[in-house]
Scaffold this motif. Structure first.
Motif, short mmCIF file in Angstrom:
data_model
loop_
_atom_site.label_atom_id
_atom_site.label_comp_id
_atom_site.label_asym_id
_atom_site.label_seq_id
_atom_site.Cartn_x
_atom_site.Cartn_y
_atom_site.Cartn_z
N ILE A 9 0.85 -1.18 0.00
CA ILE A 9 0.00 0.00 0.00
C ILE A 9 0.89 1.23 0.00
O ILE A 9 1.90 1.28 0.72
CB ILE A 9 -0.97 0.01 1.21
CG1 ILE A 9 -1.93 1.20 1.09
CG2 ILE A 9 -0.22 0.03 2.54
CD1 ILE A 9 -3.09 1.12 2.07
N LEU A 10 0.57 2.19 -0.84
CA LEU A 10 1.29 3.45 -0.92
C LEU A 10 0.41 4.57 -0.38
O LEU A 10 -0.80 4.58 -0.62
CB LEU A 10 1.68 3.78 -2.36
CG LEU A 10 2.53 2.74 -3.11
CD1 LEU A 10 2.84 3.26 -4.51
CD2 LEU A 10 3.82 2.42 -2.36
N ASN A 11 1.02 5.52 0.32
CA ASN A 11 0.31 6.69 0.81
C ASN A 11 0.51 7.83 -0.19
O ASN A 11 1.62 8.37 -0.31
CB ASN A 11 0.81 7.09 2.19
CG ASN A 11 0.50 6.05 3.24
OD1 ASN A 11 -0.62 5.58 3.33
ND2 ASN A 11 1.51 5.67 4.03
N GLU A 12 -0.53 8.15 -0.92
CA GLU A 12 -0.42 9.14 -2.00
C GLU A 12 0.10 10.48 -1.51
O GLU A 12 0.87 11.16 -2.20
CB GLU A 12 -1.78 9.32 -2.66
CG GLU A 12 -1.73 10.05 -3.99
CD GLU A 12 -3.04 9.92 -4.76
OE1 GLU A 12 -2.99 9.82 -5.99
OE2 GLU A 12 -4.11 9.91 -4.11
N SER A 13 -0.29 10.89 -0.31
CA SER A 13 0.11 12.20 0.21
C SER A 13 1.60 12.26 0.53
O SER A 13 2.17 13.35 0.67
CB SER A 13 -0.69 12.54 1.47
OG SER A 13 -0.50 11.56 2.48
#
Length: 345
Positions: A249-253
């Motif tokens: 999972i990547l955190n877009e922010s």
């Protein structure tokens, strides 16, 4: 007598999408190229192959460069060819020692342009301590736009601590990016006049050898290191997930992107996660080494924007990658079906 229409089967042909780093590219490699060559080195998704030679571990990589136009803000095809191969070897934990240089020149290419490209490549090679020890030149008749194509092949010795790059990924491992994304792809498009913007976007073209070697010098066990060239961050993290059979999972922010690149991608209706870079990499380390890794990378100008952008969330048959937005929503990343930005590498 009845006439019958006899039709010939439609033959498959190569399209630009086959070299764009998208789903077509992956299928092309998996279904045609790799089975025909059929050896274990072709079964990996790494940027270079690790070989044993006279008791030493060596990394070997070869790359073709067809970027159009030859010159763009932040560099040219020569800079790209030299730096790209150095970075590919660094992703395997190797410092390049020797390179070969292959040139395919179209009739009509300006000699001054060729000299500028070779000079740029040569300067970068000297700065990196790399020798160009072999080469070849061919000239073809004019077909397109007086272009130049370059192949660079490099070999280098592996760092003593590079064996960590074969370590198993585990749930909770951190995903770190070395810099901001998307600048190279848009810089090339602006140079082609395909994207009109008032703000100048400069390619992120840079050599990542020193930051990566510093991590290995410090004994940080890097589990994966992936160059984010064709296909950008999106293809890079999907490759890591597929090869490891884990989901991420990547955190877009947390993903660094300049306002100019963000605006340009919005104008083109393209996802910046799938735009090519020329000096950016993903690094996977265990959570306990994540902060140390970021601090070490940030000591170098080329990786000052390094940060943790995601994590491994466990083993999954789908090996999926999802992106969490600032509002808490999730979207699944999938390889683009066709070419995104052509000939930016």
């Amino acid at each position: 007598m009845r006439d019958y229409l006899i039709t010939q089967p439609v033959k498959s042909v190569i399209t630009m999408a086959h070299g764009a780093g998208c789903k077509v590219t992956k299928n092309f490699m998996d279904d045609i190229i790799k089975p025909l060559i059929n050896n274990p080195w072709m079964d990996t998704s790494s940027d270079s192959s690790v070989l044993q030679w006279s008791g030493r571990a060596l990394a070997f990589s070869t790359n073709n460069y067809v970027v159009n136009p030859l010159f763009f803000s932040g560099g040219n095809i020569g800079d790209l060819a030299l730096t790209g191969t150095l970075n590919n070897l660094a992703m395997s934990g190797a410092r390049a020692k020797h390179l070969s240089l292959g040139l395919i020149l179209e009739e009509g290419l300006l000699i001054d342009d060729l000299k500028q490209v070779i000079q740029s490549l040569s300067i970068r090679a000297r700065h990196a301590g790399v020798s160009i020890v072999a080469g070849d030149t061919k000239v073809i008749d004019t077909r397109n736009k007086q272009e130049l194509y370059i192949n660079t092949t490099g070999i280098g010795a592996l760092h003593p601590n590079a064996s960590s790059l074969a370590a198993d990924i585990e749930e909770g491992d951190s995903v770190i990016i070395t810099g901001d994304i998307g600048r190279h792809g848009l810089a090339v498009m602006i140079a082609r006049d395909e994207l009109a913007m008032t703000s100048n976007i400069e390619s992120d073209l840079c050599c990542l050898v020193e930051p990566i070697m510093s991590l290995l010098d410090a004994g940080i066990p890097i589990k994966r290191c992936h160059d984010l060239t064709r296909g950008g961050l999106g293809v890079g993290i999907i490759d890591i997930a597929t090869a490891s059979d884990f989901s991420f999972i990547l955190n877009e922010s947390e993903i660094p992107i300049s306002p100019a690149v963000d605006s340009g991608c919005e104008l083109l209706s393209i996802d910046p996660l799938f735009v090519a870079n020329a000096g950016c990499a993903l690094i996977v380390v265990s959570e306990e080494y994540a902060e140390m890794t970021v601090n070490s990378l940030q000591e170098y100008k080329v990786s000052m924007q390094a940060r943790i952008i995601g994590e491994c969330i466990g083993r999954d048959k789908t090996s999926s990658v999802s992106v969490k937005s600032a509002w808490g929503t999730h979207r699944k990343l999938a390889l683009p079906p066709g070419e995104n930005l052509s000939r930016v590498y």
